[in-house]
Design an enzyme around this catalytic site. Structure first.
Site, PDB file in Angstrom:
ATOM      1  N   HIS A  56       0.889  -1.262  -0.090  1.00 64.91           N
ATOM      2  CA  HIS A  56      -0.109  -0.060   0.195  1.00 64.91           C
ATOM      3  C   HIS A  56       0.822   1.081  -0.002  1.00 64.91           C
ATOM      4  CE1 HIS A  56       0.975  -0.386   4.246  1.00 64.91           C
ATOM      5  NE2 HIS A  56       0.858   0.885   4.807  1.00 64.91           N
ATOM      6  N   ASP A  64       0.765   5.312   1.778  1.00 68.07           N
ATOM      7  CA  ASP A  64       0.044   5.979   2.802  1.00 68.07           C
ATOM      8  C   ASP A  64      -0.538   7.403   2.261  1.00 68.07           C
ATOM      9  OD1 ASP A  64       1.080   4.189   4.675  1.00 68.07           O
ATOM     10  OD2 ASP A  64       2.860   5.162   5.107  1.00 68.07           O
ATOM     11  N   ARG A 106       6.983  -8.155  16.236  1.00 63.41           N
ATOM     12  CA  ARG A 106       7.630  -6.792  15.723  1.00 63.41           C
ATOM     13  C   ARG A 106       6.342  -5.810  16.213  1.00 63.41           C
ATOM     14  NH1 ARG A 106       6.948  -3.765  11.056  1.00 63.41           N
ATOM     15  NH2 ARG A 106       8.777  -2.544  10.908  1.00 63.41           N
ATOM     16  N   HIS A 166       4.871   0.240  -0.151  1.00 65.30           N
ATOM     17  CA  HIS A 166       5.542  -0.594   0.942  1.00 65.30           C
ATOM     18  C   HIS A 166       4.642  -1.648   1.388  1.00 65.30           C
ATOM     19  CE1 HIS A 166       3.707   2.794   2.969  1.00 65.30           C
ATOM     20  NE2 HIS A 166       3.602   2.220   4.031  1.00 65.30           N
TER      21      HIS A 166
END
Ligand SMILES: O=C(O)CCC(=O)C(=O)O
Ligand SMILES: [Fe+2]
Length: 180
Positions: free
Chosen positions: A47, A49, A118, A109
């Site tokens: 996607h 941002d 994480r 990304h």
């Protein structure tokens, strides 16, 4: 960043990005639990941002990947962004792409997962809901005409909910997409 393109501080102050009272923030707190088969799933699908920029903090565990275009050395590929302790990653979003008339590219990304937990925290900076963002006139001047129609942040999110990564194409000046 915009100063580096030749926009003066004075011009910048007259834009929505130069007026801090017109900037709105949002935050994602992301948790990617450890996975025994990390190759089978993604933590977040590819996607861009929607904001101007996203400032990202990672807990030292790599996972963020950006799409690097084909060049003389390699074909298009996903590149892992190193998780350097005590640093932030700044991702360019759709609205800075529009504001800079395509000079700064929004970055596609995704997030992979691993056998270690994480965590990441992404802070998004965008305009207040009523502010329309279009290419800065200084950048869309003589040498290049404006490429995009002005759009509000909520308006762009609505288009993205239908067209996903094709949203910026839909607000191109030469596109015939009509907002529903
Ligand atoms: O977890 C990451 O590294 C990226 C998160 C992200 O892309 C997002 O929240 O939009
Ligand atoms: Fe993201």
């Amino acid at each position: 960043m915009l100063l580096s393109l030749g926009v003066s501080e004075e011009e910048l102050c007259q834009t929505p990005i130069g007026d801090s009272s017109k900037v709105k923030t949002a935050m994602h707190l992301n948790s990617y639990p450890a996975c025994t088969n990390p190759d089978w799933v993604l933590g977040l699908p590819p996607h861009t941002d929607s904001a101007y920029v996203a400032i990202l903090y990672q807990n030292g565990v790599p996972g963020l990947q950006v799409l690097r275009c084909k060049d003389d050395i390699s074909p298009t590929r996903w590149v892992t962004v190193p998780a350097v302790p005590n640093t932030f990653v700044v991702n360019i979003g759709d609205l800075l792409h529009v504001l800079s008339n395509g000079r700064f590219h929004n970055v596609l990304h995704r997030v992979t997962i691993s056998k270690i937990n994480r965590l990441s925290c992404a802070c998004f900076f965008g305009p207040q809901a009523d502010v329309k963002v279009g290419p800065l006139s200084k950048l869309a001047g003589l040498e290049q005409s404006p490429l995009y129609r002005p759009v509000t942040w909520p308006g762009l999110k609505k288009i993205r909910s239908v067209l996903h990564d094709k949203a910026l194409q839909a607000i191109k000046i030469d596109s015939n997409y009509i907002e529903g």
